[in-house]
Motif scaffolding. Structure first.
Motif, mmCIF file in Angstrom:
data_model
loop_
_atom_site.group_PDB
_atom_site.id
_atom_site.type_symbol
_atom_site.label_atom_id
_atom_site.label_comp_id
_atom_site.label_asym_id
_atom_site.label_seq_id
_atom_site.Cartn_x
_atom_site.Cartn_y
_atom_site.Cartn_z
ATOM 1 N N LEU A 372 76.555 81.954 32.407
ATOM 2 C CA LEU A 372 75.449 81.850 33.365
ATOM 3 C C LEU A 372 74.610 83.121 33.389
ATOM 4 N N ALA A 373 74.865 84.033 32.477
ATOM 5 C CA ALA A 373 74.156 85.310 32.440
ATOM 6 C C ALA A 373 72.925 85.204 31.549
ATOM 7 N N ARG A 374 71.769 85.457 32.106
ATOM 8 C CA ARG A 374 70.547 85.436 31.302
ATOM 9 C C ARG A 374 70.442 86.695 30.444
ATOM 10 N N ASN A 375 69.596 86.571 29.439
ATOM 11 C CA ASN A 375 69.265 87.685 28.540
ATOM 12 C C ASN A 375 70.438 88.137 27.687
ATOM 13 N N THR A 376 71.261 87.174 27.271
ATOM 14 C CA THR A 376 72.245 87.438 26.227
ATOM 15 C C THR A 376 71.563 87.214 24.886
ATOM 16 N N LEU A 377 71.501 88.248 24.073
ATOM 17 C CA LEU A 377 70.765 88.217 22.812
ATOM 18 C C LEU A 377 71.730 87.949 21.667
ATOM 19 N N GLY A 404 78.160 94.574 26.788
ATOM 20 C CA GLY A 404 78.849 94.812 25.533
ATOM 21 C C GLY A 404 78.504 93.823 24.449
ATOM 22 N N LEU A 405 79.512 93.563 23.610
ATOM 23 C CA LEU A 405 79.371 92.718 22.426
ATOM 24 C C LEU A 405 80.333 91.547 22.528
ATOM 25 N N ALA A 406 79.794 90.331 22.464
ATOM 26 C CA ALA A 406 80.615 89.127 22.544
ATOM 27 C C ALA A 406 80.572 88.378 21.223
ATOM 28 N N THR A 412 84.917 81.910 23.948
ATOM 29 C CA THR A 412 84.303 83.211 23.724
ATOM 30 C C THR A 412 85.261 84.360 23.994
ATOM 31 N N GLY A 413 85.109 85.434 23.207
ATOM 32 C CA GLY A 413 85.798 86.691 23.439
ATOM 33 C C GLY A 413 84.793 87.830 23.407
ATOM 34 N N LEU A 414 85.136 88.971 24.031
ATOM 35 C CA LEU A 414 84.192 90.076 24.091
ATOM 36 C C LEU A 414 84.910 91.410 24.194
ATOM 37 N N ILE A 415 84.162 92.452 23.830
ATOM 38 C CA ILE A 415 84.541 93.821 24.120
ATOM 39 C C ILE A 415 83.350 94.446 24.831
ATOM 40 N N GLY A 416 83.622 95.171 25.920
ATOM 41 C CA GLY A 416 82.503 95.677 26.688
ATOM 42 C C GLY A 416 82.890 96.822 27.604
ATOM 43 N N VAL A 417 81.885 97.245 28.373
ATOM 44 C CA VAL A 417 82.052 98.324 29.336
ATOM 45 C C VAL A 417 81.801 97.772 30.726
ATOM 46 N N ILE A 509 74.814 90.305 22.304
ATOM 47 C CA ILE A 509 74.717 91.504 23.130
ATOM 48 C C ILE A 509 74.395 91.053 24.553
ATOM 49 N N PHE A 510 75.159 91.523 25.533
ATOM 50 C CA PHE A 510 74.983 91.024 26.898
ATOM 51 C C PHE A 510 75.050 92.159 27.908
ATOM 52 N N ASN A 511 74.487 91.925 29.091
ATOM 53 C CA ASN A 511 74.588 92.832 30.232
ATOM 54 C C ASN A 511 74.331 92.021 31.487
ATOM 55 N N TYR A 512 75.321 91.898 32.353
ATOM 56 C CA TYR A 512 75.101 91.172 33.599
ATOM 57 C C TYR A 512 75.811 91.868 34.754
#
Length: 531
Positions: A372-377, A404-406, A412-417, A509-512
């Protein structure tokens, strides 16, 4: 510079070699050459392929990703570059903006591409939401494209034919195949008639393409997911049509992948014919394969090898040319516009991102759900193996943010901050999932598998993917604080090889925000490398 490898193909020696551009003259070689399938190991399904002069154009599906209907260009049918999208924005309802719902597995799919010589115009058409068909036009394939018409009929899996007298026809349908005649400007329907009913022993035909060859009319539909048929009319575009099989249950040139099907034919200036199909190669998606076509007694035949095998290699369509390995991709986001290789998950909020000095992603959504997060590139994975690395500046995140990076799909899996109580943590999370049986709504928000304190304000995040066909494929996540030494982090992530989501895995690439908006991150580099 939009991207270091924007539309460029590299020789076998890798990133430091001479760069070849498919947009220029054909790469020459004195020795006879072959090409190898797949043509691109990228998720580019529902192929429509046309030639305009000496240039070939390839249109593909991308469903809920925006912009829609990616376009590629080639001079030799083998080496391709991304040049744009026929649908600038998914302007089909609020769900495409993640407002009041989402549009997963909706959007643009199995559409048509054509070029009309009389007005020197490209046409794209596709049915959206199973209700209306939208027509987009452009004077050059690179755009700009504009919405030119909306037809109150769903041209399901459609193919366009522009006849010798400049009349435009569309073949479309599932099982019951129809032909529509369009208005002189190509934006309205004049008439539509059923031209063929699929026999019970074939069950389903769809994915039509439409051609006129030597005065005969041909509809070129697929039987998903293992066959290609052709219908022929010697009387006119509305039939009657007779049917023959073209390929059925042929062996894929990609180990473990499905039978090539659903694509289009194209003729070279020298009169040669080729068929570009796709082969189901999940978790890497539906990837294009090419084979020569010959004609016998007015019917097309695909050049298969012994034992019903689609060739792993064939002679290059143009003698003296060579196939170039794309090699990889890199972007420093130095231009204000993103390159055509990039697509957002649904339409972006354009007030919440910028490029030109790195990619800045401001939080656009307050949610604890990546779906549901917008602006995932997103960027397509390059198979069979590839590794994506991003350099993330996380110093301006707010409490509750996750960036981070999904490795993004319906599983889905991801690594992030994450920023928590004023401090930063590196996290690896997996198990995020969409439910096919509940209109692709979120079934699981996943769980954190590993976390550790992070300092310094920037970090390199990496995902190494194996997307060869079949179960048991994995992604390995890692990170670095100096860009040189990477440490594995979290569990190996098992990929889903199921097909109903249609689209393949993508690097994303995501940020929410989970608490409040206002935070941001900057990505100063993104790179995909191959072994």
């Amino acid at each position: 510079m939009k991207s270091v490898f924007h539309g460029l193909y590299l020789g076998a020696v890798g990133l430091g070699c001479v760069v070849f551009s498919t947009g220029a003259a054909l790469a020459q070689s004195d020795a006879p050459a072959t090409f190898h399938n797949p043509i691109l190991w990228e998720d580019l399904a529902d192929v429509d392929i046309i030639r305009v002069g000496d240039t070939y154009y390839y249109s593909a599906s991308n469903m809920h990703y925006s912009p829609g209907a990616p376009l590629l260009r080639s001079k030799d049918l083998v080496n391709w570059e991304y040049i744009g999208h026929s649908v600038p924005s998914l302007d089909f309802g609020p769900q495409y903006n993640m407002e009041g719902g989402t549009a997963y597995v909706g959007g643009t799919w199995a559409s048509f591409l054509g070029y009309r010589q009389s007005n020197k115009t490209f046409y794209w058409g596709g049915c959206v939401n199973f209700k209306h068909t939208y027509i987009y036009t452009a004077q050059v394939a690179e755009g700009p494209w504009k919405k030119s018409g909306e037809i109150d009929n769903c041209y399901y899996d459609a193919g366009l034919l522009i006849d010798d007298d400049d009349t435009m026809y569309v073949a479309y349908g599932n099982t019951t195949l129809k032909v529509a005649q369009l208005s002189p400007d190509g934006t309205k329907e004049v008439r539509s008639e059923t031209v063929f009913q699929t026999p019970k022993d074939i069950r389903v035909l769809e994915g039509s393409r439409f051609y006129k060859v030597n005065g005969n009319y041909y509809i070129f539909p697929t039987r998903p997911a293992n066959g290609q048929y052709v219908l022929r009319s010697t009387k006119g575009p509305f039939g009657p049509y007779e049917i023959r099989n073209v390929v059925l249950d042929e062996k894929s040139p990609v180990a473990g992948a499905g039978a090539p099907h659903q694509g289009g034919m194209v003729q070279t200036p020298e009169g040669k014919w080729y068929y570009m199909a796709f082969t189901d190669a999940y978790p890497g998606g539906r990837i294009p394969v090419l084979a020569p076509v010959t004609w016998k007694d007015g019917w097309p035949e695909v050049d298969l090898k012994a034992d019903n095998q689609w060739g792993e290699s064939y002679p290059m369509p143009f003698p003296g040319t060579v196939q170039r390995d794309r090699g990889g991709f890199s972007d420093r986001f130095a231009a204000k516009e993103l390159g055509p290789e990039w697509e957002w998950n649904h339409n972006p909020d354009n007030t919440k991102w910028s490029a030109g000095d790195g990619l800045v992603l401001k939080t656009a959504t307050v949610t604890d759900d990546i779906y549901l997060a917008r602006n995932t590139l997103t960027h397509r994975t390059i198979g069979p193996h590839s590794t994506a690395t991003v350099l993330l500046d996380y110093s301006k995140m707010k409490d509750g943010d996750l960036a981070g990076l999904a490795f993004f799909r319906n599983w889905t899996g991801l690594i992030g901050v994450s920023k928590e109580a004023g401090g930063f943590k590196l996290v690896m999370k997996n198990g995020m999932a969409l439910d096919q049986h509940k209109q692709w709504t979120t079934a699981s928000k996943g769980e954190v598998k590993q976390s550790t304190t992070l300092k310094g304000g920037k970090v390199w995040l990496r995902a190494a993917a194996d997307v060869r066909p079949g179960a048991g494929r994995k992604v390995l996540f890692s990170y670095s604080t100096d860009g040189k030494s990477f440490k594995s982090f979290g569990d190996p992530f098992d990929l889903s090889a199921d097909w109903p989501f249609f689209m393949a895995y993508r690097f994303s690439i995501f940020n929410y925000a989970t608490k409040s908006l206002g935070g941001e991150v900057k990505v100063t580099s993104f790179e995909i490398t191959k072994p």
